[in-house]
Design a protein around this motif. Structure first.
Motif, PDB file in Angstrom:
ATOM      1  N   LEU A 184      66.277  96.715   8.152  1.00  0.00           N
ATOM      2  CA  LEU A 184      66.987  95.445   8.094  1.00  0.00           C
ATOM      3  C   LEU A 184      66.059  94.243   8.220  1.00  0.00           C
ATOM      4  CD1 LEU A 184      69.843  94.400   7.810  1.00  0.00           C
ATOM      5  CD2 LEU A 184      70.034  94.401  10.269  1.00  0.00           C
ATOM      6  N   ILE A 191      64.620  92.709   4.970  1.00  0.00           N
ATOM      7  CA  ILE A 191      65.674  92.116   4.143  1.00  0.00           C
ATOM      8  C   ILE A 191      66.058  90.751   4.691  1.00  0.00           C
ATOM      9  CG2 ILE A 191      68.076  92.364   3.413  1.00  0.00           C
ATOM     10  CD1 ILE A 191      67.607  95.386   3.421  1.00  0.00           C
ATOM     11  N   VAL A 192      66.191  90.645   6.003  1.00  0.00           N
ATOM     12  CA  VAL A 192      66.590  89.376   6.614  1.00  0.00           C
ATOM     13  C   VAL A 192      65.464  88.351   6.486  1.00  0.00           C
ATOM     14  CG1 VAL A 192      67.210  88.280   8.797  1.00  0.00           C
ATOM     15  CG2 VAL A 192      68.234  90.445   8.163  1.00  0.00           C
ATOM     16  N   ALA A 236      65.543  86.986   2.995  1.00  0.00           N
ATOM     17  CA  ALA A 236      66.882  86.662   2.498  1.00  0.00           C
ATOM     18  C   ALA A 236      66.942  85.220   1.998  1.00  0.00           C
ATOM     19  CB  ALA A 236      67.906  86.875   3.590  1.00  0.00           C
ATOM     20  N   SER A 282      70.015  84.451   0.054  1.00  0.00           N
ATOM     21  CA  SER A 282      71.449  84.200  -0.119  1.00  0.00           C
ATOM     22  C   SER A 282      72.179  84.398   1.211  1.00  0.00           C
ATOM     23  CB  SER A 282      72.033  85.133  -1.174  1.00  0.00           C
ATOM     24  OG  SER A 282      72.023  86.455  -0.710  1.00  0.00           O
ATOM     25  N   LYS A 283      73.283  83.727   1.332  1.00  0.00           N
ATOM     26  CA  LYS A 283      74.067  83.812   2.566  1.00  0.00           C
ATOM     27  C   LYS A 283      74.745  85.163   2.706  1.00  0.00           C
ATOM     28  CE  LYS A 283      74.938  78.907   3.030  1.00  0.00           C
ATOM     29  NZ  LYS A 283      75.921  77.851   3.119  1.00  0.00           N
ATOM     30  N   THR A 284      75.054  85.832   1.597  1.00  0.00           N
ATOM     31  CA  THR A 284      75.750  87.117   1.687  1.00  0.00           C
ATOM     32  C   THR A 284      74.859  88.179   2.329  1.00  0.00           C
ATOM     33  OG1 THR A 284      75.055  87.667  -0.564  1.00  0.00           O
ATOM     34  CG2 THR A 284      77.209  86.649  -0.300  1.00  0.00           C
ATOM     35  N   VAL A 285      73.556  88.126   2.061  1.00  0.00           N
ATOM     36  CA  VAL A 285      72.640  89.082   2.685  1.00  0.00           C
ATOM     37  C   VAL A 285      72.582  88.839   4.188  1.00  0.00           C
ATOM     38  CG1 VAL A 285      70.230  89.829   2.808  1.00  0.00           C
ATOM     39  CG2 VAL A 285      71.263  89.373   0.594  1.00  0.00           C
ATOM     40  N   GLY A 312      75.958  89.906   5.730  1.00  0.00           N
ATOM     41  CA  GLY A 312      76.040  91.363   5.764  1.00  0.00           C
ATOM     42  C   GLY A 312      75.169  91.957   6.855  1.00  0.00           C
ATOM     43  N   SER A 313      73.987  91.397   7.040  1.00  0.00           N
ATOM     44  CA  SER A 313      73.090  91.873   8.097  1.00  0.00           C
ATOM     45  C   SER A 313      73.677  91.596   9.479  1.00  0.00           C
ATOM     46  CB  SER A 313      71.730  91.197   7.966  1.00  0.00           C
ATOM     47  OG  SER A 313      71.149  91.479   6.726  1.00  0.00           O
TER      48      SER A 313
END
Length: 118
Positions: free
Chosen positions: A74, A77-78, A81, A83-86, A89-90
């Motif tokens: 994770l 990815i964070v 990141a 986009s706000k969706t990522v 989701g995290s």
């Protein structure tokens, strides 16, 4: 000799010499036999494999693996990141893991003080 031959000769001669010196200088005795025996999870490999295993140790190891793998997967990815969706989701994924951790804690699976409860 060319300039390439000298480093090549050194790299071919030096490792066997160091290995031979280490082998000759290493003190081996029967007292060191315990150090060379295989060791895994505190079990003696020469005894029976049908001994009771601590369920608490297993559960704590599973919890550690879940959180360790979660961080490894994770965090990159964070960090990248855009986009706000990522990010959302995290955060939801982390909340689910924290709720699971709190459940384990309330259940007493992470409490090592009372060793009688399994």
């Amino acid at each position: 000799m060319s300039m390439m031959m000298i480093p090549m000769m050194i790299s071919l001669i030096l490792p066997p010499v160091v290995f031979a010196l280490a082998f000759c200088l290493a003190a081996r005795s029967s007292a060191d036999r315990e150090k060379t025996s295989p060791f895994e999870c505190g079990f003696d490999p020469h005894k029976t494999a049908r001994q009771p295993f601590s369920l608490r140790f297993f559960l704590l190891a599973v919890v550690f693996l879940v959180f360790d793998i979660e961080i490894v997967l994770l965090l990159p990815i964070v960090m990248e990141a855009t986009s706000k969706t990522v990010v959302y989701g995290s955060i939801i994924f982390l909340l689910i893991l924290v709720i699971g951790l709190l459940h384990e804690w309330r259940e007493g699976s992470l409490d090592w003080t009372s060793s009688t409860k399994q």
